[in-house]
Write an enzyme that holds these catalytic residues in place. Structure first.
Site, mmCIF file in Angstrom:
data_model
loop_
_atom_site.group_PDB
_atom_site.id
_atom_site.type_symbol
_atom_site.label_atom_id
_atom_site.label_comp_id
_atom_site.label_asym_id
_atom_site.label_seq_id
_atom_site.Cartn_x
_atom_site.Cartn_y
_atom_site.Cartn_z
ATOM 1 N N SER A 11 -20.322 -1.679 -6.474
ATOM 2 C CA SER A 11 -18.952 -2.153 -6.291
ATOM 3 C C SER A 11 -18.706 -3.564 -6.820
ATOM 4 O O SER A 11 -17.558 -3.997 -6.920
ATOM 5 C CB SER A 11 -18.572 -2.100 -4.805
ATOM 6 O OG SER A 11 -19.387 -2.985 -4.048
ATOM 7 N N TYR A 157 -36.130 -13.156 1.671
ATOM 8 C CA TYR A 157 -35.739 -12.303 0.561
ATOM 9 C C TYR A 157 -36.940 -11.950 -0.315
ATOM 10 O O TYR A 157 -37.087 -10.820 -0.780
ATOM 11 C CB TYR A 157 -34.664 -13.006 -0.274
ATOM 12 C CG TYR A 157 -33.355 -13.194 0.445
ATOM 13 C CD1 TYR A 157 -32.327 -12.263 0.311
ATOM 14 C CD2 TYR A 157 -33.130 -14.288 1.267
ATOM 15 C CE1 TYR A 157 -31.111 -12.424 0.971
ATOM 16 C CE2 TYR A 157 -31.929 -14.466 1.931
ATOM 17 C CZ TYR A 157 -30.918 -13.525 1.782
ATOM 18 O OH TYR A 157 -29.723 -13.693 2.438
ATOM 19 N N ALA A 160 -39.200 -8.977 0.835
ATOM 20 C CA ALA A 160 -38.682 -7.650 0.498
ATOM 21 C C ALA A 160 -38.802 -7.374 -0.990
ATOM 22 O O ALA A 160 -39.194 -6.274 -1.417
ATOM 23 C CB ALA A 160 -37.234 -7.526 0.953
ATOM 24 N N ILE A 190 -28.664 -15.620 -11.748
ATOM 25 C CA ILE A 190 -27.655 -14.837 -12.455
ATOM 26 C C ILE A 190 -26.288 -15.186 -11.878
ATOM 27 O O ILE A 190 -26.107 -15.194 -10.661
ATOM 28 C CB ILE A 190 -27.913 -13.326 -12.317
ATOM 29 C CG1 ILE A 190 -29.363 -12.991 -12.690
ATOM 30 C CG2 ILE A 190 -26.920 -12.543 -13.169
ATOM 31 C CD1 ILE A 190 -29.758 -13.358 -14.109
#
Length: 251
Positions: A11, A157, A160, A190
């Site tokens: 999305s 983060y 994972a 990014i």
């Protein structure tokens, strides 16, 4: 018959741009996200601009049954899955990002892990039997450069994302005989709305200067990388971690 790609996190950000990039190659798409209406708008736009079919599917990757249902819908519609592109990720929480190891609690680890690793794992688990039957498939998982190098921030983060690298390697080793390839893309900085625009100007500049190219990467650059990896140009490459960071770490 057109190839079929399943894209999670479709999305927004890299997922959205990747959908448009793959549509240009004539690939039919299944767009998975919790933001169903947004995916529906993206699907309508792509179908107007191209000749591909696009299927938006409301999916919560933290729920096993939701993932199973999404894959079933894809198969009912298209009959196959050629490419699985796992782009969904836990939202960047700067407060959580800055916590050091002794400040993190298990609940925080589980929250991130449930999306960044287990969300990926659930989709991989449901898709592999389909690809095995087809004797064809490409799976792309997402990691980050701190998962490779370590960092002063981002521990939760990175935990994972590091698991995603191992998952990719095991997919490549265990399912290569079925002509299934797997890759991890380790991302640097990014420029997406969920990262770039929540940082201060000073933080943006600092991160840009960390790379050899002295800039942030653009989502379209990652989308083009994904488009290349799933092509036959990489038919004899599998199990690799592709570092897309502008030259921050070099391995």
């Amino acid at each position: 018959m057109n190839d079929v790609a399943v894209i999670s996190g479709a999305s927004k950000g890299i997922g959205r741009i990747t959908a448009f990039e793959l549509a240009k190659k004539g690939i039919n798409l299944a767009l998975l996200a919790r933001s169903y209406q947004v995916c529906k708008q993206i699907a309508n736009k792509i179908e107007k601009e191209t000749k591909v079919q696009v299927l938006p599917i409301l999916t919560d990757l933290t729920l096993k049954e939701s993932v199973k249902n999404a894959v079933k819908i894809v198969i009912d519609k298209f009959g196959k899955i050629d490419y699985l592109i796992n782009l969904a990720g836990y939202p960047l929480d700067l407060k959580l990002w800055k916590k050091k190891v002794h400040e993190i609690n298990e609940e925080e680890i589980n929250q991130v892990m449930n999306v960044d690793f287990f969300g990926t794992f659930r989709l991989v688990k449901e898709t592999l039997p389909i690809m095995m039957k087809q004797k064809k498939g490409v799976i792309i998982n997402i990691s980050s450069i701190p998962a490779l190098s370590g960092d002063v921030e981002g521990t939760v983060y990175s935990l994972a994302k590091a698991l995603n690298i191992i998952l990719t390697k095991n997919i490549a080793i265990q399912y290569g005989e079925y002509n299934i390839r797997a890759y991890t893309i380790a991302l640097g900085s990014i420029r997406t709305k969920s990262t770039y625009y929540i940082l201060s100007k000073e933080e943006r500049k600092k991160l840009a200067l960390e790379s050899s190219l002295k800039r942030w990467g653009e989502p379209v650059e990652i989308a083009k990388l994904i488009s290349s990896l799933i092509s036959e140009s990489f038919s004899f490459v599998t199990g690799q971690t592709i570092v897309a960071d502008g030259g921050v770490i070099m391995i």
